[in-house]
Write an enzyme that holds these catalytic residues in place. Structure first.
Site, mmCIF file in Angstrom:
data_model
loop_
_atom_site.group_PDB
_atom_site.id
_atom_site.type_symbol
_atom_site.label_atom_id
_atom_site.label_comp_id
_atom_site.label_asym_id
_atom_site.label_seq_id
_atom_site.Cartn_x
_atom_site.Cartn_y
_atom_site.Cartn_z
ATOM 1 N N ASP A 70 25.227 -37.742 8.936
ATOM 2 C CA ASP A 70 24.219 -38.539 8.219
ATOM 3 C C ASP A 70 23.579 -39.526 9.196
ATOM 4 O O ASP A 70 23.526 -39.274 10.411
ATOM 5 C CB ASP A 70 24.874 -39.217 7.000
ATOM 6 C CG ASP A 70 23.900 -39.477 5.863
ATOM 7 O OD1 ASP A 70 23.209 -40.517 5.922
ATOM 8 O OD2 ASP A 70 23.815 -38.657 4.926
ATOM 9 N N ASP A 71 23.120 -40.634 8.684
ATOM 10 C CA ASP A 71 22.368 -41.611 9.480
ATOM 11 C C ASP A 71 23.192 -42.114 10.683
ATOM 12 O O ASP A 71 24.413 -42.101 10.647
ATOM 13 C CB ASP A 71 22.019 -42.802 8.573
ATOM 14 C CG ASP A 71 20.741 -43.491 9.005
ATOM 15 O OD1 ASP A 71 20.297 -43.252 10.133
ATOM 16 O OD2 ASP A 71 20.192 -44.261 8.200
ATOM 17 N N LYS A 145 18.987 -33.138 5.839
ATOM 18 C CA LYS A 145 18.812 -34.095 4.733
ATOM 19 C C LYS A 145 17.719 -35.063 5.162
ATOM 20 O O LYS A 145 17.806 -35.670 6.236
ATOM 21 C CB LYS A 145 20.122 -34.851 4.508
ATOM 22 C CG LYS A 145 20.003 -36.084 3.613
ATOM 23 C CD LYS A 145 21.380 -36.704 3.391
ATOM 24 C CE LYS A 145 21.303 -38.019 2.643
ATOM 25 N NZ LYS A 145 22.641 -38.612 2.443
ATOM 26 N N ASP A 147 15.733 -38.388 4.223
ATOM 27 C CA ASP A 147 15.806 -39.606 3.408
ATOM 28 C C ASP A 147 14.401 -40.166 3.138
ATOM 29 O O ASP A 147 13.397 -39.552 3.527
ATOM 30 C CB ASP A 147 16.691 -40.612 4.157
ATOM 31 C CG ASP A 147 17.554 -41.439 3.219
ATOM 32 O OD1 ASP A 147 17.103 -41.705 2.100
ATOM 33 O OD2 ASP A 147 18.662 -41.821 3.637
ATOM 34 N N TRP A 185 15.791 -40.094 -3.857
ATOM 35 C CA TRP A 185 16.450 -40.882 -4.909
ATOM 36 C C TRP A 185 15.798 -40.708 -6.288
ATOM 37 O O TRP A 185 15.870 -41.597 -7.134
ATOM 38 C CB TRP A 185 16.452 -42.375 -4.545
ATOM 39 C CG TRP A 185 16.698 -42.663 -3.095
ATOM 40 C CD1 TRP A 185 17.694 -42.125 -2.335
ATOM 41 C CD2 TRP A 185 15.954 -43.528 -2.230
ATOM 42 N NE1 TRP A 185 17.619 -42.605 -1.049
ATOM 43 C CE2 TRP A 185 16.556 -43.470 -0.963
ATOM 44 C CE3 TRP A 185 14.851 -44.351 -2.405
ATOM 45 C CZ2 TRP A 185 16.081 -44.197 0.143
ATOM 46 C CZ3 TRP A 185 14.386 -45.075 -1.317
ATOM 47 C CH2 TRP A 185 14.986 -45.000 -0.069
ATOM 48 N N GLY A 186 15.119 -39.581 -6.481
ATOM 49 C CA GLY A 186 14.528 -39.330 -7.799
ATOM 50 C C GLY A 186 13.202 -40.041 -8.021
ATOM 51 O O GLY A 186 12.627 -39.972 -9.112
ATOM 52 N N ARG A 202 17.532 -35.227 -4.518
ATOM 53 C CA ARG A 202 18.300 -36.282 -5.163
ATOM 54 C C ARG A 202 17.556 -36.733 -6.404
ATOM 55 O O ARG A 202 16.323 -36.795 -6.411
ATOM 56 C CB ARG A 202 18.499 -37.433 -4.188
ATOM 57 C CG ARG A 202 19.597 -37.179 -3.151
ATOM 58 C CD ARG A 202 20.955 -37.581 -3.691
ATOM 59 N NE ARG A 202 20.954 -38.999 -3.953
ATOM 60 C CZ ARG A 202 21.167 -39.926 -3.020
ATOM 61 N NH1 ARG A 202 21.452 -39.582 -1.789
ATOM 62 N NH2 ARG A 202 21.114 -41.211 -3.333
ATOM 63 N N ASP A 206 21.891 -44.151 -4.669
ATOM 64 C CA ASP A 206 23.173 -43.761 -4.071
ATOM 65 C C ASP A 206 24.346 -43.955 -5.026
ATOM 66 O O ASP A 206 24.417 -44.939 -5.761
ATOM 67 C CB ASP A 206 23.436 -44.593 -2.812
ATOM 68 C CG ASP A 206 22.489 -44.221 -1.688
ATOM 69 O OD1 ASP A 206 21.621 -43.347 -1.908
ATOM 70 O OD2 ASP A 206 22.624 -44.798 -0.606
HETATM 71 C C1 GLA Z 1 20.168 -43.652 1.906
HETATM 72 C C2 GLA Z 1 20.683 -42.331 1.338
HETATM 73 C C3 GLA Z 1 22.173 -42.218 1.591
HETATM 74 C C4 GLA Z 1 22.462 -42.312 3.074
HETATM 75 C C5 GLA Z 1 21.877 -43.595 3.645
HETATM 76 C C6 GLA Z 1 21.931 -43.615 5.147
HETATM 77 O O1 GLA Z 1 20.685 -44.740 1.224
HETATM 78 O O2 GLA Z 1 20.384 -42.231 -0.017
HETATM 79 O O3 GLA Z 1 22.678 -41.018 1.057
HETATM 80 O O4 GLA Z 1 21.935 -41.196 3.722
HETATM 81 O O5 GLA Z 1 20.514 -43.759 3.274
HETATM 82 O O6 GLA Z 1 21.320 -44.749 5.704
#
Ligand code: GLA
Length: 458
Positions: A70-71, A145, A147, A185-186, A202, A206
């Site tokens: 991820d990040d 993924k 974001d 995030w929808g 998504r 989160d």
């Molecule tokens: C957002 C995403 C998370 C994650 C973080 C990483 O909040 O929704 O799932 O990937 O960024 O910074």
């Protein structure tokens, strides 16, 4: 890198992709992702350890094949516009890490943002889609993924489609199939338009490692799906965020319910716990093949909320071979009994338009629990526990089609606190406000009491 960029860049202009065209995601993705447990504290050794653990513990055989960074793997961009990896955490670079993961027979996932920065302020992909897609293809990435942070205000429907479709087209143009997971995030109702863009999207903010207290809790996320589950289908699924099973914030009973719901709703199953320290009770949850089979069922249709009474939710949905999945969740604080009318899942009391008798298998007990007519009575479902059954017709008659209720009638739960990190500031505000009230009360009382002739202790 530059030559490859030019070759693939010209391919991009030739192909001009208009829809996602990678043939992937026919069932929800399964694997592991670094964010829920490690956040920004990652490095290549941790990721390699997780890949090793997946193989050692046989999780790959169960379907968990993506290892997703991820990040926080990125540092900057070079003068040609390509990402430079964070040298401290990833000294050998992402290509080498991908090779390691592939050598274990697993698939390699990466992360970026459809914005100028990622959520942890690393360089994002907006305006660099081609460079990044080319780099991913060269690193043999299998999953991206993307974001939504720092999106330059383009978070309405049009802006979101523009940003995410740009990366889709860049990925298509590389010719390498990479599962494309949208993480907006929808916002702007992602479920309505994302099927043409990505393999999953998504639908909420989160998740946090909590059962039902916060807006980010597992049950709140589940509630946010009630009206939109119908958007999932092979090739594109609602992503209700990564799993928290094993991270310590819920009881094992609650984790079992969380996992059951994610499987019934056909969400991607991305583990978010430390696989090096996998306990037997966690393994029993994430390793239940029969529950995973519900998630990976080829029909790809999500279960829907059919009934909500007295703190108990009944979710049901169809499966590829004509069976039904039934998930009964006791969300209340006390143990509950509950009778499910089999008409809800397509049985028919008269046996005319559907079977009058059904066979049920408890997927957590891994046991056939009998043949039932008219209803199944569940006794003593503990607080936050659930029952998950696979139900088949006990006659030659197939089930009737499910008749989905209007979701309007369901009482909605209200979650006031968005995130556990808000807890202490809110408590502090409460204490200050409470103190102020006591002080005002005291002042008023001392002013009024003597005049009213009350006895006041001074
Ligand atoms: C957002 C995403 C998370 C994650 C973080 C990483 O909040 O929704 O799932 O990937 O960024 O910074």
């Amino acid at each position: 890198m530059t030559t490859a960029f030019l070759v693939l860049g010209s391919l991009l202009s030739l192909r001009g992709a208009l829809a996602l065209d990678n043939g992937l995601g026919l069932t929800p993705a399964m694997g592991w992702n670094s964010w829920n447990l490690f956040a920004c504290n990652i490095n290549e050794d941790i990721i390699k350890d997780m890949a090793d653990a997946i193989v050692e513990k046989g999780l790959d055989k169960l379907g968990y094949v993506y290892v997703n960074v991820d990040d926080c793997w990125q540092e900057s961009r070079d003068e040609d516009g390509f990402i430079v990896e964070d040298k401290k955490g990833f000294p050998h670079g992402m290509k080498a890490l991908g090779e390691y993961i592939h050598d274990q027979g697993l698939l390699f996932g990466t992360y970026s943002s459809a914005g100028t920065y990622t959520c942890q302020y690393r360089p994002g992909s907006l305006h660099y889609e081609t460079e990044d897609a080319v780099a991913y293809a060269m690193q043999e990435v299998d999953y991206l993924k993307l974001d939504n942070c720092y999106n330059e205000g383009m978070s309405d429907r049009e802006g979101t489609i523009y940003r995410y479709a740009k990366m889709r087209d860049a990925l298509n143009a590389t010719g390498r199939p990479m599962l494309y997971s949208l993480c907006n995030w929808g916002e702007a109702k992602s479920w309505e338009y994302s099927r043409d863009i990505g393999n999953s999207w998504r639908t909420t903010g989160d998740i946090c490692d909590n059962f039902d207290f916060y807006t980010c809790s597992a049950m709140s996320i589940l509630d946010q799906q009630i009206d939109i589950v119908q958007y999932s289908a092979p090739g594109g699924f609602n992503d209700i965020d990564m799993l928290e099973v094993g991270n310590g914030g819920m009881t094992m009973t609650e984790y079992r319910t969380h996992f059951s719901a994610w499987c019934a709703l056909k969400s991607p199953l991305l583990l978010g716990n430390d696989l090096r320290e996998l306990t037997d009770d966690v393994m029993e949850i994430i390793g239940n093949e029969e529950v995973i089979a519900i998630n990976q069922d080829t029909l790809g249709e999500s279960a829907r909320l059919m009934e909500r009474k007295g703190g108990v939710d009944v979710w049901a949905g169809p499966l590829a071979n004509g069976d039904r999945v039934l998930l009964v969740i006791n969300r209340g604080k006390k143990a509950a009994d509950y009778d499910v009318d089999l008409g809800l899942i397509g049985a028919d009391r008269e046996g005319k338009n559907g079977p009058s008798k059904v066979k049920a298998r408890d997927l957590w007990k891994k046991k056939d629990i009998g043949v039932f007519k008219d209803e199944i009575s569940f006794k003593n479902i503990a607080s936050h526990d659930s029952r998950m059954l696979r139900i088949s017709s006990a006659s030659k008659k197939p089930f009737k089609d499910l008749v989905y209720p209007s979701t309007e009638k369901f009482k909605r739960y209200i979650y006031l606190i968005p995130n556990p990190s808000w807890k202490w500031p809110l408590i502090a505000c409460g204490v200050v406000l409470g103190g102020a009230l006591v002080w005002v009360g005291y002042k008023v009382y001392t002013a009024v009491a003597p005049r009213q002739g009350y006895i006041f202790l001074k």
